[in-house]
Write an enzyme that holds these catalytic residues in place. Structure first.
Site, short mmCIF file in Angstrom:
data_model
loop_
_atom_site.label_atom_id
_atom_site.label_comp_id
_atom_site.label_asym_id
_atom_site.label_seq_id
_atom_site.Cartn_x
_atom_site.Cartn_y
_atom_site.Cartn_z
N LYS A 165 41.63 45.64 48.66
CA LYS A 165 42.29 44.65 47.48
C LYS A 165 41.07 44.36 46.39
O LYS A 165 42.09 44.50 44.95
CB LYS A 165 43.34 42.81 48.12
CG LYS A 165 43.44 42.56 46.37
CD LYS A 165 43.67 40.76 47.29
CE LYS A 165 42.94 39.50 47.80
NZ LYS A 165 41.90 38.59 47.05
N ASN A 166 40.16 44.06 46.87
CA ASN A 166 38.83 43.45 45.60
C ASN A 166 38.43 45.08 45.23
O ASN A 166 37.41 44.34 44.58
CB ASN A 166 38.36 43.02 46.80
CG ASN A 166 38.75 41.14 46.91
OD1 ASN A 166 39.84 41.09 46.31
ND2 ASN A 166 37.49 40.27 47.60
N CYS A 184 42.56 30.83 44.62
CA CYS A 184 43.06 30.84 45.72
C CYS A 184 42.05 28.95 45.11
O CYS A 184 40.29 29.06 45.17
CB CYS A 184 41.82 31.30 46.90
SG CYS A 184 42.86 32.03 47.96
N ARG A 232 34.83 28.10 41.62
CA ARG A 232 34.73 28.86 40.71
C ARG A 232 34.47 28.97 39.20
O ARG A 232 35.30 28.99 38.75
CB ARG A 232 36.11 29.82 41.37
CG ARG A 232 36.16 29.52 43.07
CD ARG A 232 37.06 30.15 44.12
NE ARG A 232 36.14 31.81 43.00
CZ ARG A 232 37.88 32.68 44.04
NH1 ARG A 232 38.83 32.06 44.86
NH2 ARG A 232 37.04 33.98 44.36
N ASP A 281 35.03 35.74 52.89
CA ASP A 281 36.15 36.12 53.54
C ASP A 281 36.90 36.48 54.42
O ASP A 281 37.78 36.28 55.27
CB ASP A 281 36.63 37.15 52.61
CG ASP A 281 36.93 36.71 51.19
OD1 ASP A 281 36.83 36.02 50.92
OD2 ASP A 281 36.86 38.20 50.73
N ARG A 321 48.66 37.60 49.44
CA ARG A 321 48.15 37.93 48.37
C ARG A 321 47.02 38.88 48.88
O ARG A 321 46.51 39.39 48.58
CB ARG A 321 46.87 36.95 48.23
CG ARG A 321 48.66 36.11 47.28
CD ARG A 321 47.24 34.68 46.98
NE ARG A 321 46.22 35.46 45.87
CZ ARG A 321 45.48 34.21 46.07
NH1 ARG A 321 45.15 33.44 45.57
NH2 ARG A 321 44.39 34.88 44.46
C1 UD1 Z 1 34.94 37.83 44.84
C2 UD1 Z 1 36.35 38.34 45.51
C3 UD1 Z 1 36.68 36.92 46.22
C4 UD1 Z 1 35.13 36.55 47.54
C5 UD1 Z 1 34.23 36.50 46.92
C6 UD1 Z 1 32.41 36.56 47.51
C7 UD1 Z 1 37.39 39.48 44.43
C8 UD1 Z 1 38.39 39.70 43.17
N1 UD1 Z 1 37.51 37.94 44.70
O1 UD1 Z 1 35.02 36.45 44.02
O2 UD1 Z 1 37.79 37.80 48.04
O3 UD1 Z 1 35.62 36.04 48.40
O4 UD1 Z 1 33.87 37.70 45.99
O5 UD1 Z 1 32.35 37.57 48.19
O6 UD1 Z 1 36.74 40.36 44.59
N2 UD1 Z 1 29.61 31.26 40.86
C9 UD1 Z 1 29.31 30.67 39.88
N3 UD1 Z 1 29.11 31.17 38.80
C10 UD1 Z 1 30.32 31.88 38.16
C11 UD1 Z 1 30.84 33.35 39.26
C12 UD1 Z 1 30.49 32.33 39.98
O7 UD1 Z 1 28.05 29.74 39.97
O8 UD1 Z 1 30.26 32.49 37.07
C13 UD1 Z 1 29.55 31.31 41.95
C14 UD1 Z 1 30.63 30.76 42.49
O9 UD1 Z 1 31.37 29.50 42.35
C15 UD1 Z 1 30.57 31.48 44.19
C16 UD1 Z 1 29.84 32.26 43.84
O10 UD1 Z 1 29.18 32.52 42.55
O11 UD1 Z 1 29.64 30.17 45.03
C17 UD1 Z 1 30.04 33.80 44.68
O12 UD1 Z 1 31.04 33.99 43.93
P1 UD1 Z 1 31.92 34.96 42.87
O13 UD1 Z 1 30.95 36.39 43.99
O14 UD1 Z 1 32.07 35.07 41.63
O15 UD1 Z 1 33.50 35.67 43.61
P2 UD1 Z 1 34.37 36.03 43.15
O16 UD1 Z 1 34.15 37.17 42.01
O17 UD1 Z 1 35.43 35.13 42.05
#
Ligand code: UD1
Length: 429
Positions: free
Chosen positions: A22-23, A116, A121, A304, A396
């Site tokens: 998925k990701n 989710c 986030r 995850d 999902r």
């Molecule tokens: C992706 C995955 C999700 C997984 C996560 C962590 C997808 C579609 N989703 O989510 O399944 O749980 O990686 O492995 O690939 N953060 C910030 N600022 C930002 C972005 C992120 O502070 O602009 C923080 C978030 O709050 C969190 C951390 O970074 O604490 C990691 O999040 P992130 O790696 O961005 O997760 P996603 O990319 O949303």
């Protein structure tokens, strides 16, 4: 709305095949916006989130067709650059269209994303990256507008190795003038998959899979054909499902390297795990031993998998510790697991899991995707009937979860139909 009904206690036996990731599928589908030529994608899983991304591409003006094996996207020249609130609010990963739209058309308006409910986030790192590439970023009415006459390569340091921020910036930088270097980049296998895909379309990206990624901008990308990697989280979930039931399950179509953190933890818990070239077999006939699990960015233990492995640890001998370092509110499954007889105490970002001998079935709610997966895992072991509500969260991320589990001998059924489920039920493995 559908429910999953599980009568637990049956050891799982047999073989299943992993779905595409998925990701990896989500950013790769978003990346098709970077070219006007035809892109053919294999191993795209038939999932709610993927469906949402396909609808978003269509909304933006791309032509999306699909058959059993392939999704074909042609994102011609007449696209709109403003994403639909209705779609973006359903899924956080929709924000991934911002980078490609900005790179190809010089502008994008994308509402702030939903998805989710697992803690705060933000998307600040995505936006910092776009700004570093020369884009102007404005927020109004709950949407982000990014605009640039020309993107220019830059050195970008990420405060946190965010997966989707790395992907969004990588996609935007593909068509920027000059070289971009992303430091403290995410190293997840899905980042490598996206980079490989972009490179087959003519991008020049190196270093993906390490914490420094270099992108040499090119004038344009072309079409191509690509197959996404297997879903390491789906694989991990079936691994813990096999373990909790004291079963013996082989999962085919995997990349062993991608599930090493899960293999390591299961072995530490005394579960037998035998990887082969592109499969893994998991078996045990004992209660697991208590262990400590700490989630970290890749190659650490994936966040995850935190909820699913916690379900397994509820019946361990002794007290396990589970520390969540990636997200700040990712223990929603704890309340529901405790309602099933588990004994878990939360202390900030740490959960102490006091192992119990058995779980009991009851009516529980899937509060998010992986929390839902944890309830399925627990339900497979629990005495009596477990009824899981809000199954759309589970859909999902898991293709035909009850069909796969049925094929392994579980007593599981779905009551009620959600729209997408009806549409995709032809797909078994
Ligand atoms: C992706 C995955 C999700 C997984 C996560 C962590 C997808 C579609 N989703 O989510 O399944 O749980 O990686 O492995 O690939 N953060 C910030 N600022 C930002 C972005 C992120 O502070 O602009 C923080 C978030 O709050 C969190 C951390 O970074 O604490 C990691 O999040 P992130 O790696 O961005 O997760 P996603 O990319 O949303």
């Amino acid at each position: 709305m559908s429910q999953l009904i599980i009568r637990g206690g049956r050891p799982l036996h047999g073989e299943i095949t992993a779905q595409g990731a998925k990701n990896a599928a989500l950013p790769i589908l978003a990346a098709t916006l970077l070219t006007g030529e035809e892109v053919r994608l294999g191993q795209i899983p038939h999932l709610e989130d993927v469906h949402t991304m396909k609808l978003l591409l269509e909304y933006l003006g791309a032509k999306v067709t699909e058959n059993e094996d392939e999704v074909v996207v042609i994102a011609g020249e007449n696209l709109i650059h403003e994403a639909s609130y209705d779609l973006v609010s359903q899924m956080r990963a929709s924000f991934l269209v911002a980078g490609p739209l900005l790179a190809r058309f010089g502008k994008a308006i994308v509402p702030l994303p939903g998805g989710c409910a697992i803690g705060s986030r933000p998307v600040d790192l995505h936006l910092k990256g776009f700004q570093a590439l020369g884009a102007k970023v404005e927020m109004s009415h709950g949407a982000v507008a990014v605009q640039a006459d020309k993107l220019r390569g830059a050195d970008i340091y990420l405060d946190t190795p965010s997966v989707t921020a790395t992907e969004n910036i990588m996609m935007a930088a593909c068509l920027a003038e000059g070289t971009t270097v992303i430091e403290n980049a995410a190293e997840e296998p899905e980042i490598v998959d996206l980079a490989n895909f972009l490179n087959t379309m003519g991008a020049r990206i190196s270093g993906a899979g390490t914490h420094v990624i270099r992108i040499d901008g090119v004038r344009e990308l072309h079409g191509g054909q690509y197959e996404v990697i297997p879903d390491r989280i789906e694989v991990g979930t079936y691994m813990v499902a096999a373990a909790i039931t004291g079963g013996d399950v082989r999962i085919n179509n995997i990349v062993v390297e991608h599930v090493k953190p899960v293999i390591a933890k299961l072995r530490e818990a005394g579960v037998m795990v035998e990887p082969d070239v592109d499969s893994v077999t998991v078996w045990t006939n004992r209660r697991p031993k208590a262990i400590t699990v700490k989630t970290l960015p890749h190659p650490g233990f994936p966040t995850d998998m935190q909820a699913p492995i916690m379900a397994l640890l509820t019946i361990a001998r002794g007290t396990s510790t589970v520390v969540e370092t990636v997200f700040d509110n990712r223990f929603k499954h704890v309340r529901e697991l405790n309602r099933m007889g588990a004994n878990i105490v939360i202390d900030d970002r740490r959960a102490l899991v006091y192992g119990v001998k058995s779980l009991v079935g009851t009516r529980v709610e899937a509060t998010d995707l992986r929390a839902g997966a944890a309830l399925v895992v627990a339900g497979l072991k629990a005495e009596g009937e477990t009824i899981i509500d809000e199954v759309h969260h589970i859909d999902r991320g898991y293709v035909d979860i009850e069909k796969k589990l049925l094929s392994l001998g579980a007593d599981i059924e779905r009551k009620g139909n959600d729209p997408l489920y009806v549409k995709t039920q032809h797909k078994v493995n």
